[in-house]
Write a protein that holds these residues in place. Sequence first.
Motif, PDB file in Angstrom:
ATOM      1  N   THR A  21       0.825  -1.201   0.000  1.00 33.75           N
ATOM      2  CA  THR A  21       0.000   0.000   0.000  1.00 33.75           C
ATOM      3  C   THR A  21       0.864   1.257   0.000  1.00 33.75           C
ATOM      4  OG1 THR A  21      -1.777  -1.193   1.112  1.00 33.75           O
ATOM      5  CG2 THR A  21      -1.861   1.207   1.202  1.00 33.75           C
ATOM      6  N   VAL A  22       2.000   1.226   0.686  1.00 39.26           N
ATOM      7  CA  VAL A  22       2.921   2.370   0.659  1.00 39.26           C
ATOM      8  C   VAL A  22       3.394   2.620  -0.772  1.00 39.26           C
ATOM      9  CG1 VAL A  22       5.163   3.249   1.432  1.00 39.26           C
ATOM     10  CG2 VAL A  22       3.649   2.058   3.043  1.00 39.26           C
ATOM     11  N   ALA A  23       3.726   1.561  -1.484  1.00 41.07           N
ATOM     12  CA  ALA A  23       4.156   1.708  -2.875  1.00 41.07           C
ATOM     13  C   ALA A  23       3.046   2.322  -3.722  1.00 41.07           C
ATOM     14  CB  ALA A  23       4.581   0.358  -3.442  1.00 41.07           C
ATOM     15  N   ALA A  24       1.805   1.940  -3.459  1.00 43.36           N
ATOM     16  CA  ALA A  24       0.684   2.518  -4.199  1.00 43.36           C
ATOM     17  C   ALA A  24       0.575   4.016  -3.946  1.00 43.36           C
ATOM     18  CB  ALA A  24      -0.616   1.822  -3.813  1.00 43.36           C
ATOM     19  N   GLN A  25       0.794   4.435  -2.698  1.00 37.43           N
ATOM     20  CA  GLN A  25       0.755   5.862  -2.375  1.00 37.43           C
ATOM     21  C   GLN A  25       1.830   6.624  -3.143  1.00 37.43           C
ATOM     22  OE1 GLN A  25       0.520   4.554   2.002  1.00 37.43           O
ATOM     23  NE2 GLN A  25      -0.202   6.671   2.098  1.00 37.43           N
ATOM     24  N   ARG A  26       3.008   6.043  -3.219  1.00 40.33           N
ATOM     25  CA  ARG A  26       4.110   6.707  -3.920  1.00 40.33           C
ATOM     26  C   ARG A  26       3.879   6.717  -5.433  1.00 40.33           C
ATOM     27  NH1 ARG A  26       9.946   5.487  -2.340  1.00 40.33           N
ATOM     28  NH2 ARG A  26      10.053   7.685  -2.950  1.00 40.33           N
ATOM     29  N   ALA A  27       3.372   5.605  -5.966  1.00 48.83           N
ATOM     30  CA  ALA A  27       3.096   5.556  -7.399  1.00 48.83           C
ATOM     31  C   ALA A  27       2.003   6.553  -7.773  1.00 48.83           C
ATOM     32  CB  ALA A  27       2.699   4.140  -7.804  1.00 48.83           C
ATOM     33  N   ALA A  28       1.010   6.709  -6.907  1.00 53.37           N
ATOM     34  CA  ALA A  28      -0.065   7.667  -7.173  1.00 53.37           C
ATOM     35  C   ALA A  28       0.465   9.091  -7.168  1.00 53.37           C
ATOM     36  CB  ALA A  28      -1.172   7.506  -6.140  1.00 53.37           C
ATOM     37  N   ARG A  29       1.388   9.387  -6.270  1.00 57.73           N
ATOM     38  CA  ARG A  29       1.986  10.732  -6.240  1.00 57.73           C
ATOM     39  C   ARG A  29       2.830  10.980  -7.492  1.00 57.73           C
ATOM     40  NH1 ARG A  29       0.844   9.989  -0.855  1.00 57.73           N
ATOM     41  NH2 ARG A  29      -0.011  11.936   0.013  1.00 57.73           N
ATOM     42  N   THR A  30       3.484   9.944  -7.971  1.00 57.47           N
ATOM     43  CA  THR A  30       4.248  10.071  -9.208  1.00 57.47           C
ATOM     44  C   THR A  30       3.308  10.343 -10.378  1.00 57.47           C
ATOM     45  OG1 THR A  30       5.801   8.461  -8.276  1.00 57.47           O
ATOM     46  CG2 THR A  30       6.031   8.968 -10.605  1.00 57.47           C
ATOM     47  N   LEU A  31       2.196   9.621 -10.418  1.00 55.61           N
ATOM     48  CA  LEU A  31       1.185   9.853 -11.453  1.00 55.61           C
ATOM     49  C   LEU A  31       0.667  11.286 -11.400  1.00 55.61           C
ATOM     50  CD1 LEU A  31      -1.027   9.053 -13.529  1.00 55.61           C
ATOM     51  CD2 LEU A  31      -2.345   8.142 -11.606  1.00 55.61           C
ATOM     52  N   ARG A  32       0.414  11.805 -10.204  1.00 59.33           N
ATOM     53  CA  ARG A  32      -0.154  13.147 -10.081  1.00 59.33           C
ATOM     54  C   ARG A  32       0.825  14.240 -10.512  1.00 59.33           C
ATOM     55  NH1 ARG A  32      -5.111  13.579  -8.829  1.00 59.33           N
ATOM     56  NH2 ARG A  32      -6.177  12.146  -7.404  1.00 59.33           N
ATOM     57  N   ARG A  33       2.126  13.973 -10.473  1.00 59.87           N
ATOM     58  CA  ARG A  33       3.068  14.954 -11.005  1.00 59.87           C
ATOM     59  C   ARG A  33       2.878  15.119 -12.509  1.00 59.87           C
ATOM     60  NH1 ARG A  33       7.292  16.885  -8.291  1.00 59.87           N
ATOM     61  NH2 ARG A  33       8.677  16.940 -10.094  1.00 59.87           N
ATOM     62  N   ALA A  34       2.511  14.031 -13.175  1.00 55.23           N
ATOM     63  CA  ALA A  34       2.301  14.076 -14.620  1.00 55.23           C
ATOM     64  C   ALA A  34       0.882  14.496 -14.982  1.00 55.23           C
ATOM     65  CB  ALA A  34       2.607  12.707 -15.224  1.00 55.23           C
TER      66      ALA A  34
END
Length: 268
Positions: A21-34
């Motif tokens: 779930t932590v990885a999902a939070q980080r991946a979502a933040r990466t997506l939101r930068r784009a």
Amino acid sequence: MQPAPGSDTRGFVFAATGPYTVAAQRAARTLRRAMPSAQVDLFTDQPLQDDVFDRIHLLADSFHRPKIEALRRSRFARTVYLDTDTAVLCDVSELFDLLDHTELAAAQGWSRAKVYYGTGRLPRAFPMLNGGVIALRHSPATQDLLTRWETLMRDTGAALDQGCLREVLFDSRLPFLVLPGEYNVIHLSLLDHWPTEFGAPRILHVRALHFAEPGDPATFYRMRELLSRERAQILTTLVEADPTWPEGAPRRGLLRVPGPKGKGGDPS
């Protein structure tokens, strides 16, 4: 009974159990930068509040492939599912547009190991799709596909999902498209020999993240966590040379921490 998609017609979905779930939070933040205005949901078995997600849904079952439940229960008419070890580098909303023409789209899976090919019943030429990036249109046909995909995995005890997806896709005759490789770059060594005329990667799929410390859930994935310095430079060169790179998207300094005005921030 599964809910029908709501008024939000397009959105991204992550699915994760336990520490992923932590990885999902980080991946979502990466997506939101784009894609800052994207709709982004999470399906998880963890009690969680995080405003990076528009909605957080509790999984009904901690099955080891929660992506299937997430795709089945998605509130969106058109869903792009992303694995938690992916990094979206630019706007990829064209994935939703593809669903005007097909029910499902995913990039080709590269492995030809027996664990994926099973009994060999299917023609070898029928493509293997990687499950890390999946665009799906909500319909009775795709709901049926997802149900049969999960049933086959449970019945066979399969640890990996893409072989079972290949089987049910073949039998269903569901229309699907194979995405270009730059939408799911999972073999990072390919970057070492990636000519500029191939265009720049849009989504990196970094399997090494599964074995790394999950890091701070409040931070996006930085480039130095994803690629070596040499490959990060290759990626920059590819982005700078790509005439189809989305207008307004950064071409340099991808996934850096913003610094003070006039400063470059953290190095990648």
